[in-house]
Design a protein around this motif. Structure first.
Motif, PDB file in Angstrom:
ATOM      1  N   PHE A   1       3.393   3.235  -9.607  1.00  0.00           N
ATOM      2  CA  PHE A   1       3.061   1.930  -9.040  1.00  0.00           C
ATOM      3  C   PHE A   1       1.556   1.703  -8.938  1.00  0.00           C
ATOM      4  N   SER A   2       0.768   2.409  -9.737  1.00  0.00           N
ATOM      5  CA  SER A   2      -0.692   2.297  -9.621  1.00  0.00           C
ATOM      6  C   SER A   2      -1.197   0.909  -9.995  1.00  0.00           C
ATOM      7  N   ASN A   3      -0.420   0.129 -10.741  1.00  0.00           N
ATOM      8  CA  ASN A   3      -0.839  -1.224 -11.107  1.00  0.00           C
ATOM      9  C   ASN A   3      -0.277  -2.289 -10.155  1.00  0.00           C
ATOM     10  N   TRP A   4       0.394  -1.865  -9.098  1.00  0.00           N
ATOM     11  CA  TRP A   4       1.072  -2.818  -8.201  1.00  0.00           C
ATOM     12  C   TRP A   4       0.071  -3.429  -7.226  1.00  0.00           C
ATOM     13  N   LYS A   5      -0.055  -4.759  -7.247  1.00  0.00           N
ATOM     14  CA  LYS A   5      -0.931  -5.489  -6.332  1.00  0.00           C
ATOM     15  C   LYS A   5      -0.153  -6.257  -5.274  1.00  0.00           C
ATOM     16  N   ALA A   6       1.091  -6.574  -5.556  1.00  0.00           N
ATOM     17  CA  ALA A   6       1.882  -7.505  -4.759  1.00  0.00           C
ATOM     18  C   ALA A   6       2.403  -6.881  -3.476  1.00  0.00           C
ATOM     19  N   ASN A   7       3.105  -7.703  -2.675  1.00  0.00           N
ATOM     20  CA  ASN A   7       3.835  -7.157  -1.538  1.00  0.00           C
ATOM     21  C   ASN A   7       5.175  -6.610  -2.027  1.00  0.00           C
ATOM     22  N   ILE A   8       6.037  -6.177  -1.129  1.00  0.00           N
ATOM     23  CA  ILE A   8       7.274  -5.517  -1.541  1.00  0.00           C
ATOM     24  C   ILE A   8       8.239  -6.502  -2.208  1.00  0.00           C
TER      25      ILE A   8
ATOM     26  N   GLY B   1       6.835  -9.716  -9.467  1.00  0.00           N
ATOM     27  CA  GLY B   1       6.370  -8.614 -10.297  1.00  0.00           C
ATOM     28  C   GLY B   1       5.208  -7.900  -9.637  1.00  0.00           C
ATOM     29  N   PRO B   2       4.568  -6.988 -10.352  1.00  0.00           N
ATOM     30  CA  PRO B   2       3.479  -6.193  -9.769  1.00  0.00           C
ATOM     31  C   PRO B   2       2.238  -7.004  -9.403  1.00  0.00           C
ATOM     32  N   ALA B   3       2.019  -8.146 -10.074  1.00  0.00           N
ATOM     33  CA  ALA B   3       0.779  -8.888  -9.840  1.00  0.00           C
ATOM     34  C   ALA B   3       0.940 -10.345 -10.252  1.00  0.00           C
ATOM     35  N   ASN B   4       0.183 -11.204  -9.585  1.00  0.00           N
ATOM     36  CA  ASN B   4      -0.104 -12.578 -10.013  1.00  0.00           C
ATOM     37  C   ASN B   4       1.006 -13.601  -9.776  1.00  0.00           C
ATOM     38  N   TYR B   5       2.153 -13.197  -9.265  1.00  0.00           N
ATOM     39  CA  TYR B   5       3.183 -14.189  -8.934  1.00  0.00           C
ATOM     40  C   TYR B   5       2.821 -14.834  -7.604  1.00  0.00           C
ATOM     41  N   SER B   6       2.778 -16.176  -7.578  1.00  0.00           N
ATOM     42  CA  SER B   6       2.267 -16.903  -6.414  1.00  0.00           C
ATOM     43  C   SER B   6       3.311 -17.156  -5.338  1.00  0.00           C
ATOM     44  N   GLY B   7       4.570 -16.782  -5.580  1.00  0.00           N
ATOM     45  CA  GLY B   7       5.611 -16.988  -4.597  1.00  0.00           C
ATOM     46  C   GLY B   7       6.268 -18.348  -4.734  1.00  0.00           C
ATOM     47  N   SER B   8       7.150 -18.656  -3.800  1.00  0.00           N
ATOM     48  CA  SER B   8       7.917 -19.895  -3.869  1.00  0.00           C
ATOM     49  C   SER B   8       7.189 -21.075  -3.244  1.00  0.00           C
ATOM     50  N   ALA B   9       6.191 -20.806  -2.414  1.00  0.00           N
ATOM     51  CA  ALA B   9       5.421 -21.849  -1.727  1.00  0.00           C
ATOM     52  C   ALA B   9       4.206 -21.197  -1.090  1.00  0.00           C
ATOM     53  N   PRO B  10       3.161 -21.969  -0.769  1.00  0.00           N
ATOM     54  CA  PRO B  10       2.038 -21.393  -0.034  1.00  0.00           C
ATOM     55  C   PRO B  10       2.509 -20.767   1.281  1.00  0.00           C
ATOM     56  N   GLU B  11       1.997 -19.592   1.570  1.00  0.00           N
ATOM     57  CA  GLU B  11       2.323 -18.861   2.803  1.00  0.00           C
ATOM     58  C   GLU B  11       3.820 -18.568   2.934  1.00  0.00           C
ATOM     59  N   SER B  12       4.504 -18.407   1.814  1.00  0.00           N
ATOM     60  CA  SER B  12       5.925 -18.042   1.868  1.00  0.00           C
ATOM     61  C   SER B  12       6.120 -16.623   2.389  1.00  0.00           C
ATOM     62  N   GLU B  13       5.090 -15.785   2.291  1.00  0.00           N
ATOM     63  CA  GLU B  13       5.207 -14.381   2.678  1.00  0.00           C
ATOM     64  C   GLU B  13       4.661 -14.169   4.086  1.00  0.00           C
TER      65      GLU B  13
ATOM     66  N   VAL C   1       0.832  -1.204   0.000  1.00  0.00           N
ATOM     67  CA  VAL C   1       0.000   0.000   0.000  1.00  0.00           C
ATOM     68  C   VAL C   1       0.870   1.258   0.000  1.00  0.00           C
ATOM     69  N   ASP C   2       1.869   1.296   0.851  1.00  0.00           N
ATOM     70  CA  ASP C   2       2.739   2.475   0.897  1.00  0.00           C
ATOM     71  C   ASP C   2       3.519   2.658  -0.397  1.00  0.00           C
ATOM     72  N   LEU C   3       3.880   1.568  -1.054  1.00  0.00           N
ATOM     73  CA  LEU C   3       4.557   1.670  -2.348  1.00  0.00           C
ATOM     74  C   LEU C   3       3.649   2.321  -3.384  1.00  0.00           C
ATOM     75  N   VAL C   4       2.397   1.891  -3.445  1.00  0.00           N
ATOM     76  CA  VAL C   4       1.451   2.459  -4.413  1.00  0.00           C
ATOM     77  C   VAL C   4       1.229   3.941  -4.155  1.00  0.00           C
ATOM     78  N   ILE C   5       1.093   4.317  -2.883  1.00  0.00           N
ATOM     79  CA  ILE C   5       0.743   5.692  -2.542  1.00  0.00           C
ATOM     80  C   ILE C   5       1.953   6.619  -2.585  1.00  0.00           C
ATOM     81  N   HIS C   6       3.097   6.157  -2.102  1.00  0.00           N
ATOM     82  CA  HIS C   6       4.256   7.041  -1.926  1.00  0.00           C
ATOM     83  C   HIS C   6       5.417   6.769  -2.872  1.00  0.00           C
ATOM     84  N   GLY C   7       5.377   5.651  -3.591  1.00  0.00           N
ATOM     85  CA  GLY C   7       6.526   5.302  -4.411  1.00  0.00           C
ATOM     86  C   GLY C   7       7.645   4.712  -3.568  1.00  0.00           C
ATOM     87  N   ILE C   8       8.863   4.737  -4.099  1.00  0.00           N
ATOM     88  CA  ILE C   8       9.986   4.091  -3.432  1.00  0.00           C
ATOM     89  C   ILE C   8      11.222   4.973  -3.526  1.00  0.00           C
TER      90      ILE C   8
END
Length: 299
Positions: A143-150, A175-187, A116-123
């Motif tokens: 970053f208006s198209n960014w859905k993911a975590n950092i 990437g900004p969206a749809n990458y499922s990570g390395s494993a379930p609940e990896s994040e 959320v902070d990335l979308v609103i404030h950038g990096i």
């Protein structure tokens, strides 16, 4: 009710949420908060609780970073509910003191605070993921198209409900969206929500997203029989269209239905291009207030 504490006319970043939460707890002692986890960048993931009842419902928002409008939606609900309890008034005909005694409502307004902070404030260069995030975003600072975590992982593709199938359909890396990570609940963010759910064992969940004004209520035929009737009533209250299947896997609602066989819903609020403008929030709130109250009132 017009919000008196929760700010509904500004981009709703993490610090705004924390500040509003502290003010709400001061004004309304019935609102309690818990820290259910820590984000990648060390932000505390807050969950509010209101009520003392045995029945437990759980609503969350901001799995997706550019859908941050779902955070003030849940925060404003907490304020309205607490004010009605304190003053002994009803909301849309619901007796809030009765609900308080019969249902415990849990709210996680911002599952993905780093995103959320990335979308609103950038990096900026102080962020340890500065170079990677820019590369994943094609070196754009928009970053208006960014859905993911950092770390570039889509938190709503992180739950263990046909996760491997979902991963095979998505990007192979962050990437900004749809990458499922390395494993379930990896994040840590998705793991916090999953651990909370396992511990509290809710009777019903709603995951708030934007946009589309639809209610997804099923998953692979595993949803309980009552889910369709609840979704139909949610539709009557909100004007949103009930849809049985979203056509994806590994979402929070999918996992909850699969493992608990209880009513779970993904509700897409508002209409337009994410992030939705705050000017839509009053209408979004009116449309979803009855839904949140009805979810809490079921026995």
């Amino acid at each position: 009710m017009n919000s008196q504490i929760v700010r509904t006319d500004v981009p709703y970043d993490y610090q705004t949420m924390v500040s509003d939460l502290e003010a709400l707890k001061s004004a309304y002692p019935i609102i309690q908060s818990n820290i259910i986890g820590i984000s990648v960048l060390g932000k505390e993931i807050y969950t509010l609780s209101i009520g003392i009842g045995q029945r437990q419902v759980y609503y969350n928002g901001c799995h997706h970073a550019n859908e941050w409008i779902t955070a003030p939606l849940l925060m404003q609900f907490a304020e309205s509910y607490a004010q009605a309890y304190q003053t002994g008034t009803t909301i849309l005909g619901w007796d809030i003191r009765y609900l308080f005694n019969h249902t415990t409502i849990w709210l996680t307004p911002m599952v993905n605070p780093d995103g959320v902070d990335l979308v609103i404030h950038g990096i900026d260069t102080s962020n340890p993921f500065y170079e990677q995030v820019l590369r994943w975003n094609n070196y754009s600072t928009n970053f208006s198209n960014w859905k993911a975590n950092i770390r570039g992982v889509d938190l709503n593709h992180q739950y263990n409900a046909h996760w491997y199938e979902q991963k095979s359909r998505g990007p192979v890396g962050p990437g900004p969206a749809n990458y499922s990570g390395s494993a379930p609940e990896s994040e840590p963010e998705s793991r916090a929500v999953a651990d909370f759910t396992r511990y509290h064992n809710p009777n019903l969940i709603i995951a708030y997203h934007s946009q589309g004004r639809v209610i997804y209520w099923g998953y692979r035929g595993l949803e309980p029989p009552e889910s369709q009737a609840i979704a139909t009533y949610f539709s009557t209250l909100s004007g949103y269209t009930p849809i049985r299947y979203a056509g994806t896997d590994a979402g929070y609602k999918d996992w909850f239905i699969q493992d608990w066989r209880r009513p779970g819903f993904t509700i897409e609020v508002g209409m337009g291009i994410n992030p939705l403008p705050t000017s839509q929030l009053p209408q979004i709130y009116r449309e979803n207030l009855g839904t949140m109250l009805h979810g809490a009132s079921l026995t």
